[in-house]
Design a protein around this motif. Structure first.
Motif, mmCIF file in Angstrom:
data_model
loop_
_atom_site.group_PDB
_atom_site.id
_atom_site.type_symbol
_atom_site.label_atom_id
_atom_site.label_comp_id
_atom_site.label_asym_id
_atom_site.label_seq_id
_atom_site.Cartn_x
_atom_site.Cartn_y
_atom_site.Cartn_z
ATOM 1 N N ILE A 87 26.385 -10.760 -70.902
ATOM 2 C CA ILE A 87 25.277 -11.602 -71.351
ATOM 3 C C ILE A 87 24.268 -11.616 -70.209
ATOM 4 O O ILE A 87 24.629 -11.915 -69.069
ATOM 5 C CB ILE A 87 25.754 -13.053 -71.625
ATOM 6 C CG1 ILE A 87 26.731 -13.085 -72.808
ATOM 7 C CG2 ILE A 87 24.559 -13.971 -71.874
ATOM 8 C CD1 ILE A 87 27.270 -14.468 -73.140
ATOM 9 N N CYS A 111 19.685 -14.857 -71.492
ATOM 10 C CA CYS A 111 20.320 -15.844 -72.370
ATOM 11 C C CYS A 111 19.518 -17.143 -72.406
ATOM 12 O O CYS A 111 19.110 -17.671 -71.381
ATOM 13 C CB CYS A 111 21.726 -16.119 -71.836
ATOM 14 S SG CYS A 111 22.556 -17.494 -72.632
ATOM 15 N N GLN A 112 19.315 -17.642 -73.613
ATOM 16 C CA GLN A 112 18.570 -18.899 -73.797
ATOM 17 C C GLN A 112 19.515 -20.077 -74.052
ATOM 18 O O GLN A 112 19.081 -21.150 -74.441
ATOM 19 C CB GLN A 112 17.597 -18.760 -74.979
ATOM 20 C CG GLN A 112 16.641 -17.577 -74.855
ATOM 21 C CD GLN A 112 15.755 -17.674 -73.624
ATOM 22 O OE1 GLN A 112 15.064 -18.654 -73.444
ATOM 23 N NE2 GLN A 112 15.801 -16.660 -72.760
ATOM 24 N N GLN A 113 20.827 -19.834 -73.891
ATOM 25 C CA GLN A 113 21.817 -20.914 -74.056
ATOM 26 C C GLN A 113 21.730 -21.561 -75.440
ATOM 27 O O GLN A 113 21.785 -22.781 -75.571
ATOM 28 C CB GLN A 113 21.646 -21.969 -72.934
ATOM 29 C CG GLN A 113 21.728 -21.398 -71.531
ATOM 30 C CD GLN A 113 23.144 -21.046 -71.081
ATOM 31 O OE1 GLN A 113 24.130 -21.438 -71.710
ATOM 32 N NE2 GLN A 113 23.267 -20.287 -70.002
ATOM 33 N N GLY A 152 23.981 -21.040 -77.821
ATOM 34 C CA GLY A 152 25.315 -21.484 -78.194
ATOM 35 C C GLY A 152 25.898 -20.896 -79.467
ATOM 36 O O GLY A 152 26.821 -21.469 -80.018
ATOM 37 N N CYS A 210 27.026 -17.534 -79.686
ATOM 38 C CA CYS A 210 27.423 -16.175 -79.308
ATOM 39 C C CYS A 210 28.351 -15.561 -80.366
ATOM 40 O O CYS A 210 28.278 -14.366 -80.622
ATOM 41 C CB CYS A 210 28.129 -16.187 -77.967
ATOM 42 S SG CYS A 210 27.241 -17.054 -76.655
ATOM 43 N N TRP A 218 18.951 -13.514 -79.675
ATOM 44 C CA TRP A 218 18.020 -13.094 -78.625
ATOM 45 C C TRP A 218 18.354 -11.692 -78.129
ATOM 46 O O TRP A 218 17.606 -11.127 -77.345
ATOM 47 C CB TRP A 218 18.079 -14.055 -77.441
ATOM 48 C CG TRP A 218 17.846 -15.487 -77.785
ATOM 49 C CD1 TRP A 218 18.796 -16.425 -78.053
ATOM 50 C CD2 TRP A 218 16.586 -16.160 -77.912
ATOM 51 N NE1 TRP A 218 18.213 -17.641 -78.332
ATOM 52 C CE2 TRP A 218 16.858 -17.503 -78.245
ATOM 53 C CE3 TRP A 218 15.256 -15.754 -77.760
ATOM 54 C CZ2 TRP A 218 15.855 -18.451 -78.434
ATOM 55 C CZ3 TRP A 218 14.264 -16.698 -77.950
ATOM 56 C CH2 TRP A 218 14.567 -18.025 -78.291
ATOM 57 N N LYS A 220 23.206 -11.017 -75.371
ATOM 58 C CA LYS A 220 24.593 -10.551 -75.296
ATOM 59 C C LYS A 220 24.629 -9.098 -75.756
ATOM 60 O O LYS A 220 23.981 -8.752 -76.739
ATOM 61 C CB LYS A 220 25.440 -11.436 -76.228
ATOM 62 C CG LYS A 220 26.900 -11.087 -76.268
ATOM 63 C CD LYS A 220 27.621 -11.868 -77.377
ATOM 64 C CE LYS A 220 27.422 -11.201 -78.729
ATOM 65 N NZ LYS A 220 28.135 -11.900 -79.822
#
Ligand SMILES: Cc1cc2nc3c(=O)[nH]c(=O)nc-3n(C[C@H](O)[C@H](O)[C@H](O)COP(=O)(O)OP(=O)(O)OC[C@H]3O[C@@H](n4cnc5c(N)ncnc54)[C@H](O)[C@@H]3O)c2cc1C
Ligand code: SF4
Lengths: 523, 174
Positions: free
Chosen positions: A183, A194-196, A198, A200, A206, A209
């Motif tokens: 990631i 990564c924009q976090q 959540g 995945c 985005w 990953k």
């Protein structure tokens, strides 16, 4: 740019499945100028198509064709038709995966030598020296953009990680960090950081990953040497009188059957479908299925010793914010028989959304004991156990002729019983996981049973001797020179680490081998 | 499958209906929230209203969340009001009421304490009917987007740019 190859073109390499193994192999061969037809049972979905909703995404991507189960594992009771959580899509399970990317420890390539004779376990060493893998691991880490390798920075720690880290440090654990993840912590390789968000497990919208769906596959196609045929399910592999494979029969989205000729066939359908396909390809010449003179096709099914520990606290954690797998403790990954088992395990943070938590926290449970846990969902933290399980001959994929899929083919039955070593390891890991959270003030802990298998391994294993396994050190079948296995089913043993980095490294290595063998006309 | 507000006024509905059990008011073809403040009702076409009301109580007893209103449980089981499913549900609820009679109550919903209803459900836990209802609730209840905020769950975040600037690491009590 994509190359349309003729069905009768018998110069192509046919790859079945486009996940971690197949997708990478397809691109690697295409980059070398080799013509490849990749057949993928699932459809093509890209980041804009992914749905950030657990059940809707499951409906979009998961393999839900019929399967059956048996054995003493709880999955057979709670999810009898869903032994494994695998994706059916271009990119395979790399759309769902969390991205944890760890190298094996050296001793894990030699489990028989290291662990000795473990009763009931069908242990052998890998026919690979760990040093042979170093460069391939580096190539795989570069391809996947793995954090904390090759000078790439780590990801920042989320709430779930911070709880985990504090508990781990309180217990004296030292190898605790935000993981080696495929990631992006920073923009890398034409993919965003990564924009976090959540989600995945639902496909990264985005593209932060790594997934072969939007990296290796389009890059392979761009060479003009790779054609991916999606929604094409391979039914059987054909062979000639000389015992060489000649092509595959598949059914397309309209239900029409075709035969694609091939110079080489590589099976990469994941550890349940790959042995099923070899078994379903039985002929008068190979009555027990292809590549099965050892009788090992489908056997030694491994799924890692897993389980989760969730815990609730007095105050909010909001574990769903940020990467699904946000950090790791590696101290228990060592081999230390003093703990009462051979091999080791990793502890990795994990988060599930409310819908999946309801389904997986304690499947089948009801009443207030269960619902008061969910009442404090906001205050929950979670971790996942992933440890080495013992290969057992009787844990296996067989054909279940009583149940057929939409194409009329017998489905795979997945049989699994825990080995005593697995049970001892899981008990230890639960105890440590609980201690970690109690050290941070958990008010209640939940040692949660394993989910349907996400790591499916070992059912066409590598062996030095043909009688011990299905393929050699290059994934080439012992029986049929132009038939390869290119996915996690090649694994001789499971090791403690999440498997995908090793699947990818082996695929890169296999591409070199196939290209060399084709070059010297040995294939 | 949406909650429909009934056409009648609440007063009209109440005047036409019998008090059924502890939780619900039943009109002809309707199951509604009993409380004066409750502004929901569902129309039942294939199930008897009493059956739907019992099903809603059973759903709450299986997955009790005191902060979650009956309308969410109603929505979770509304799907059983179909020509296909209704006969099996009527049969299952009849058996549940039969069991209630066995312990001295006229109907399941007339058992006052949750503990006693739960004991009854435990005794029926292995029946296909119980497992059908329980299994259906796992998604029927917890996959309703409208219940997520009650548990604090925020759902998708992509449309808001993820949590990178919105608290993925904001824990302050450690
Ligand atoms: C939720 C989740 C989280 C995970 N997290 C991690 C992680 O953090 N780290 C890690 O290392 N691993 C993780 N994994 C595991 C990882 O995704 C798998 O190990 C890996 O993708 C397996 O690669 P594969 O090539 O063996 O099979 P897959 O990636 O599953 O690919 C197989 C492909 O073959 C296709 N196929 C099958 N049969 C046929 C047929 N007959 N004809 C045509 N096509 C066919 C399938 O549709 C599929 O696309 C996770 C898995 C899941 C489900
Ligand atoms: S948390 Fe990061 S890697 Fe995971 S889906 Fe969101 S952006 Fe992608």
């Amino acid at each position: 740019m994509t190359a349309p190859f003729d069905l009768n073109d018998d110069s192509v390499v046919v790859i079945i499945g486009t996940g971690a193994g197949g997708g990478v192999l397809a691109n690697e061969l295409a980059q070398k100028g080799i013509s490849v037809v990749a057949l993928e049972a699932g459809g093509r979905y890209l980041p804009e198509d992914y749905i950030n909703d657990e059940w809707d995404s499951f409906g979009q991507l998961a393999w839900t064709d019929a399967r059956s189960t048996s054995g003493d594992w709880r999955v057979a009771r709670d999810f009898s038709g869903l032994p494994a959580w695998i994706v059916k899509a271009v990119g395979g399970t790399t759309t769902h995966w969390a991205g944890a990317s760890l190298r094996f420890q050296d001793h894990e390539w030699k489990p028989r030598t290291t662990y000795g004779d473990v009763e009931g376990a069908n242990l052998i060493d890998w026919p690979i020296d760990p040093r042979e893998m170093d460069d391939y691991y580096t190539k795989a880490e570069t391809k996947l953009g793995v954090t904390r390798t090759g000078g790439r920075p780590g990801l920042p720690g989320s709430n779930n990680y911070k709880v985990f880290e504090k508990g781990a440090k309180a217990l004296g654990y030292e190898e605790v960090h935000t993981g080696r993840m495929a990631i992006n912590a920073v923009d890398n390789d034409d993919r965003l950081a990564c924009q976090q968000t959540g989600f995945c497990f639902q496909g990264c919208k985005w593209g932060a990953k790594w997934s072969s769906a939007y990296t290796d596959i389009p890059r392979g196609e761009a060479t003009g040497n790779l054609e991916v045929r999606e929604r094409c399910h391979v039914m059987r592999i054909e062979h000639n009188q000389a015992g060489k494979v000649t092509g595959v029969v598949y059914v397309d989205a309209d239900g029409t059957r075709h035969e694609q000729k091939a110079r080489v066939v590589c099976v990469a359908g994941n550890s349940i479908e790959s042995p099923r396909l070899l078994l379903n390809s039985a002929s008068s010449m190979f009555p027990d299925g292809l590549a099965n003179s050892s009788g090992q096709v489908g056997r030694n099914y491994m799924r890692h010793v897993t389980g989760s520990v969730y815990a609730t606290f007095e105050q909010p954690v909001r574990m769903w914010r940020g990467t699904t797998m946000a950090g790791i403790i590696q101290d228990e990954a060592r081999h230390d028989p003093a703990r009462g088992f051979v091999g080791g395990y990793e502890l990795e943070t994990l988060s599930l959304g409310l819908p999946f938590m309801a389904a997986f926290l304690d499947p089948g449970a009801w009443g207030r004991e269960f619902t008061t846990a969910l009442d404090h969902y906001e205050n929950m933290a979670g971790m996942w156990i992933v440890g080495e399980d013992m290969p057992q001959e009787t844990n296996r994929i067989t054909l279940n002729s009583d149940v057929t899929d939409q194409h009329g083919l017998p489905v795979a039955n997945v049989h699994f019983d825990d080995h005593p070593n697995d049970v001892a390891m899981r008990a230890h890991a639960y105890q440590q996981g609980i201690a970690i959270y109690e050290a941070v003030g958990a008010t209640r802990v939940f040692p949660t049973p394993p989910y349907p298998s996400t790591h499916n391994l070992g059912t066409n294993r590598m062996s030095e001797k043909p009688r011990d396994g299905v393929v050699n050190a290059h994934g080439q079948s012992h029986d049929i020179a132009n038939l390869f296995v290119s996915d996690g089913s090649q694994f001789t043993s499971g090791a403690a680490e999440n498997p995908t980095l090793t699947i990818v490294a082996l695929a890169i290595r296999q591409a070199d081998f196939i290209a060399a063998e084709m070059g010297r006309q040995a294939l | 499958m949406s909650l429909r507000k009934h056409g009648m006024t609440r007063r009209q509905l109440l005047s036409q209906s019998a008090l059924f059990g502890a939780s619900f008011v039943i009109g002809a073809g309707y199951v509604a929230g009993k409380a004066e403040a409750a502004n929901w009702a569902i129309e039942v076409e294939h199930l008897k209203p009493e059956t739907m009301a019992t099903l809603i109580q059973m759903a709450r007893d299986i997955y009790p969340h005191d902060q979650v209103g009956d309308q969410f449980y109603a929505l979770a089981v509304k799907g059983y009001d179909s020509a296909e499913a209704a006969p099996g549900i009527e049969e299952g609820i009849a058996a549940l009421n039969e069991a209630a009679r066995g312990i001295g109550y006229a109907a399941y919903t007339l058992i006052g304490w949750e503990r006693d209803r739960v004991d009854l459900l435990r005794s029926l836990e292995d029946t296909a009917f119980f497992q059908q209802i329980r299994g259906g609730l796992v998604t029927g209840l917890y996959n309703q987007k409208a219940v997520w905020p009650i548990f604090g769950y925020e759902g998708e975040s992509f449309s808001q740019g993820g949590y990178i600037d919105r608290g993925f690491d904001d824990i302050n009590w450690l």
